[in-house]
Design a protein around this motif. Sequence first.
Motif, PDB file in Angstrom:
ATOM      1  N   SER A 138       0.823  -1.224   0.000  1.00  0.00           N
ATOM      2  CA  SER A 138       0.000   0.000   0.000  1.00  0.00           C
ATOM      3  C   SER A 138       0.851   1.266   0.000  1.00  0.00           C
ATOM      4  CB  SER A 138      -0.982   0.007   1.171  1.00  0.00           C
ATOM      5  OG  SER A 138      -0.317   0.229   2.402  1.00  0.00           O
ATOM      6  N   ALA A 139       2.147   1.133   0.268  1.00  0.00           N
ATOM      7  CA  ALA A 139       3.039   2.295   0.175  1.00  0.00           C
ATOM      8  C   ALA A 139       3.120   2.800  -1.261  1.00  0.00           C
ATOM      9  CB  ALA A 139       4.428   1.931   0.684  1.00  0.00           C
ATOM     10  N   GLN A 140       2.785   1.937  -2.232  1.00  0.00           N
ATOM     11  CA  GLN A 140       2.826   2.303  -3.653  1.00  0.00           C
ATOM     12  C   GLN A 140       1.476   2.773  -4.184  1.00  0.00           C
ATOM     13  OE1 GLN A 140       5.877   2.293  -4.960  1.00  0.00           O
ATOM     14  NE2 GLN A 140       6.487   1.548  -2.949  1.00  0.00           N
ATOM     15  N   GLY A 141       0.430   2.729  -3.355  1.00  0.00           N
ATOM     16  CA  GLY A 141      -0.918   3.107  -3.786  1.00  0.00           C
ATOM     17  C   GLY A 141      -1.906   2.012  -3.422  1.00  0.00           C
ATOM     18  N   ASP A 142      -3.082   2.078  -4.021  1.00  0.00           N
ATOM     19  CA  ASP A 142      -4.111   1.080  -3.740  1.00  0.00           C
ATOM     20  C   ASP A 142      -3.597  -0.317  -4.064  1.00  0.00           C
ATOM     21  OD1 ASP A 142      -5.787   3.169  -3.081  1.00  0.00           O
ATOM     22  OD2 ASP A 142      -7.037   2.995  -4.870  1.00  0.00           O
ATOM     23  N   VAL A 143      -3.993  -1.278  -3.241  1.00  0.00           N
ATOM     24  CA  VAL A 143      -3.594  -2.664  -3.455  1.00  0.00           C
ATOM     25  C   VAL A 143      -4.836  -3.540  -3.342  1.00  0.00           C
ATOM     26  CG1 VAL A 143      -2.914  -2.940  -1.029  1.00  0.00           C
ATOM     27  CG2 VAL A 143      -2.025  -4.512  -2.714  1.00  0.00           C
ATOM     28  N   ALA A 144      -4.920  -4.535  -4.212  1.00  0.00           N
ATOM     29  CA  ALA A 144      -6.044  -5.471  -4.202  1.00  0.00           C
ATOM     30  C   ALA A 144      -5.528  -6.876  -3.961  1.00  0.00           C
ATOM     31  CB  ALA A 144      -6.801  -5.426  -5.523  1.00  0.00           C
ATOM     32  N   LEU A 145      -6.278  -7.625  -3.163  1.00  0.00           N
ATOM     33  CA  LEU A 145      -6.055  -9.060  -3.001  1.00  0.00           C
ATOM     34  C   LEU A 145      -7.279  -9.755  -3.565  1.00  0.00           C
ATOM     35  CD1 LEU A 145      -4.767 -11.668  -1.961  1.00  0.00           C
ATOM     36  CD2 LEU A 145      -5.804 -11.192   0.272  1.00  0.00           C
ATOM     37  N   VAL A 146      -7.089 -10.526  -4.623  1.00  0.00           N
ATOM     38  CA  VAL A 146      -8.175 -11.301  -5.206  1.00  0.00           C
ATOM     39  C   VAL A 146      -7.993 -12.731  -4.711  1.00  0.00           C
ATOM     40  CG1 VAL A 146      -9.333 -12.036  -7.318  1.00  0.00           C
ATOM     41  CG2 VAL A 146      -8.231  -9.773  -7.216  1.00  0.00           C
ATOM     42  N   GLY A 147      -8.964 -13.172  -3.933  1.00  0.00           N
ATOM     43  CA  GLY A 147      -8.823 -14.474  -3.296  1.00  0.00           C
ATOM     44  C   GLY A 147     -10.151 -15.112  -2.969  1.00  0.00           C
ATOM     45  N   HIS A 148     -10.327 -15.412  -1.691  1.00  0.00           N
ATOM     46  CA  HIS A 148     -11.410 -16.271  -1.236  1.00  0.00           C
ATOM     47  C   HIS A 148     -12.128 -15.669  -0.033  1.00  0.00           C
ATOM     48  CE1 HIS A 148      -9.428 -19.299  -3.730  1.00  0.00           C
ATOM     49  NE2 HIS A 148      -8.314 -18.828  -3.220  1.00  0.00           N
ATOM     50  N   GLY A 149     -13.388 -16.023   0.113  1.00  0.00           N
ATOM     51  CA  GLY A 149     -14.216 -15.453   1.161  1.00  0.00           C
ATOM     52  C   GLY A 149     -13.727 -15.709   2.574  1.00  0.00           C
ATOM     53  N   TRP A 150     -13.492 -16.961   2.928  1.00  0.00           N
ATOM     54  CA  TRP A 150     -13.127 -17.280   4.310  1.00  0.00           C
ATOM     55  C   TRP A 150     -11.750 -16.718   4.654  1.00  0.00           C
ATOM     56  CZ3 TRP A 150     -16.121 -18.572   8.125  1.00  0.00           C
ATOM     57  CH2 TRP A 150     -15.581 -19.075   9.302  1.00  0.00           C
ATOM     58  N   PHE A 151     -10.780 -16.933   3.787  1.00  0.00           N
ATOM     59  CA  PHE A 151      -9.431 -16.419   4.060  1.00  0.00           C
ATOM     60  C   PHE A 151      -9.431 -14.899   4.104  1.00  0.00           C
ATOM     61  CE2 PHE A 151      -5.057 -15.238   2.884  1.00  0.00           C
ATOM     62  CZ  PHE A 151      -4.415 -15.783   3.984  1.00  0.00           C
ATOM     63  N   ASN A 152     -10.169 -14.254   3.189  1.00  0.00           N
ATOM     64  CA  ASN A 152     -10.233 -12.791   3.208  1.00  0.00           C
ATOM     65  C   ASN A 152     -10.810 -12.265   4.516  1.00  0.00           C
ATOM     66  OD1 ASN A 152      -9.071 -12.553   0.710  1.00  0.00           O
ATOM     67  ND2 ASN A 152     -10.923 -11.908  -0.351  1.00  0.00           N
ATOM     68  N   ARG A 153     -11.719 -13.007   5.142  1.00  0.00           N
ATOM     69  CA  ARG A 153     -12.256 -12.595   6.448  1.00  0.00           C
ATOM     70  C   ARG A 153     -11.140 -12.515   7.485  1.00  0.00           C
ATOM     71  NH1 ARG A 153     -16.538 -15.446   4.230  1.00  0.00           N
ATOM     72  NH2 ARG A 153     -18.577 -14.466   4.475  1.00  0.00           N
ATOM     73  N   TYR A 154     -10.253 -13.484   7.455  1.00  0.00           N
ATOM     74  CA  TYR A 154      -9.126 -13.471   8.397  1.00  0.00           C
ATOM     75  C   TYR A 154      -8.178 -12.310   8.106  1.00  0.00           C
ATOM     76  CZ  TYR A 154     -10.107 -17.749  10.924  1.00  0.00           C
ATOM     77  OH  TYR A 154     -10.664 -18.679  11.759  1.00  0.00           O
ATOM     78  N   VAL A 155      -7.910 -12.055   6.849  1.00  0.00           N
ATOM     79  CA  VAL A 155      -7.062 -10.925   6.482  1.00  0.00           C
ATOM     80  C   VAL A 155      -7.730  -9.622   6.926  1.00  0.00           C
ATOM     81  CG1 VAL A 155      -5.992  -9.668   4.569  1.00  0.00           C
ATOM     82  CG2 VAL A 155      -5.999 -12.176   4.573  1.00  0.00           C
ATOM     83  N   ALA A 156      -9.042  -9.508   6.728  1.00  0.00           N
ATOM     84  CA  ALA A 156      -9.784  -8.313   7.138  1.00  0.00           C
ATOM     85  C   ALA A 156      -9.672  -8.084   8.644  1.00  0.00           C
ATOM     86  CB  ALA A 156     -11.255  -8.427   6.723  1.00  0.00           C
ATOM     87  N   ARG A 157      -9.798  -9.146   9.431  1.00  0.00           N
ATOM     88  CA  ARG A 157      -9.654  -9.016  10.891  1.00  0.00           C
ATOM     89  C   ARG A 157      -8.275  -8.506  11.258  1.00  0.00           C
ATOM     90  NH1 ARG A 157     -11.861 -14.925  12.543  1.00  0.00           N
ATOM     91  NH2 ARG A 157     -13.881 -14.714  11.536  1.00  0.00           N
ATOM     92  N   THR A 158      -7.265  -9.002  10.563  1.00  0.00           N
ATOM     93  CA  THR A 158      -5.898  -8.568  10.834  1.00  0.00           C
ATOM     94  C   THR A 158      -5.728  -7.091  10.489  1.00  0.00           C
ATOM     95  OG1 THR A 158      -5.089 -10.790  10.384  1.00  0.00           O
ATOM     96  CG2 THR A 158      -3.469  -9.021  10.358  1.00  0.00           C
ATOM     97  N   LEU A 159      -6.258  -6.671   9.345  1.00  0.00           N
ATOM     98  CA  LEU A 159      -6.157  -5.259   8.965  1.00  0.00           C
ATOM     99  C   LEU A 159      -6.856  -4.375  10.000  1.00  0.00           C
ATOM    100  CD1 LEU A 159      -6.808  -5.516   5.120  1.00  0.00           C
ATOM    101  CD2 LEU A 159      -4.623  -5.009   6.258  1.00  0.00           C
ATOM    102  N   ALA A 160      -8.042  -4.790  10.440  1.00  0.00           N
ATOM    103  CA  ALA A 160      -8.772  -4.022  11.456  1.00  0.00           C
ATOM    104  C   ALA A 160      -7.964  -3.949  12.748  1.00  0.00           C
ATOM    105  CB  ALA A 160     -10.144  -4.631  11.703  1.00  0.00           C
ATOM    106  N   GLY A 161      -7.308  -5.037  13.094  1.00  0.00           N
ATOM    107  CA  GLY A 161      -6.475  -5.054  14.293  1.00  0.00           C
ATOM    108  C   GLY A 161      -5.250  -4.168  14.179  1.00  0.00           C
TER     109      GLY A 161
END
Length: 183
Positions: A138-161
């Motif tokens: 994200s230091a270079q600008g917007d970043v996208a992760l194209v993946g999966h629902g369940w795993f993305n939920r875990y990544v989202a929790r980490t980002l929120a944390g």
Amino acid sequence: MPSIILVRHGPVAVKASGLFSFREFCAYIDAYERAGIEADALPPEEVARLVGGAATVLASDAPRVSETLARLGVTADVSESAFREAPPLTPNLPLKLPAIAWMILARARGEFSPALAGARDDLRSRAGQCAERLLEASAQGDVALVGHGWFNRYVARTLAGRGWRQTAGPGFDRPWGYLIFSP
């Protein structure tokens, strides 16, 4: 300010109907993991715009994600197994159930079974490492992760944390679902 966009793949070409035994459900999951997305599936314009505008795109190397990227008209900067879905930890029960019921049991077992604490810790660790990679990119600008629902939920929790807040998106309950995070 950069954003991190987490996107779920398009609709998978393998469909589940009827009741499944444990073994039948495991065979369905194997087929699901090998499948691409539906032949006529087109991404919502909003998702195509978000992913297409990202400075960096990271992606799972699963076939359904590769085909999702192709439909989005995007090439991933990084595509690897680190971003793959967490496998369902399906309990071996002598029942016949709909696929969604097996999946709910598998995810609940993965979340709450004391015997699976190690697998849960591994999943959280992997999601944390992926979130770190997204934050670095994200230091270079917007970043996208194209993946999966369940795993993305875990990544989202980490980002929120880590202090990032969810600013938009419908979530990952449906194909093409997404969430946007900002610092």
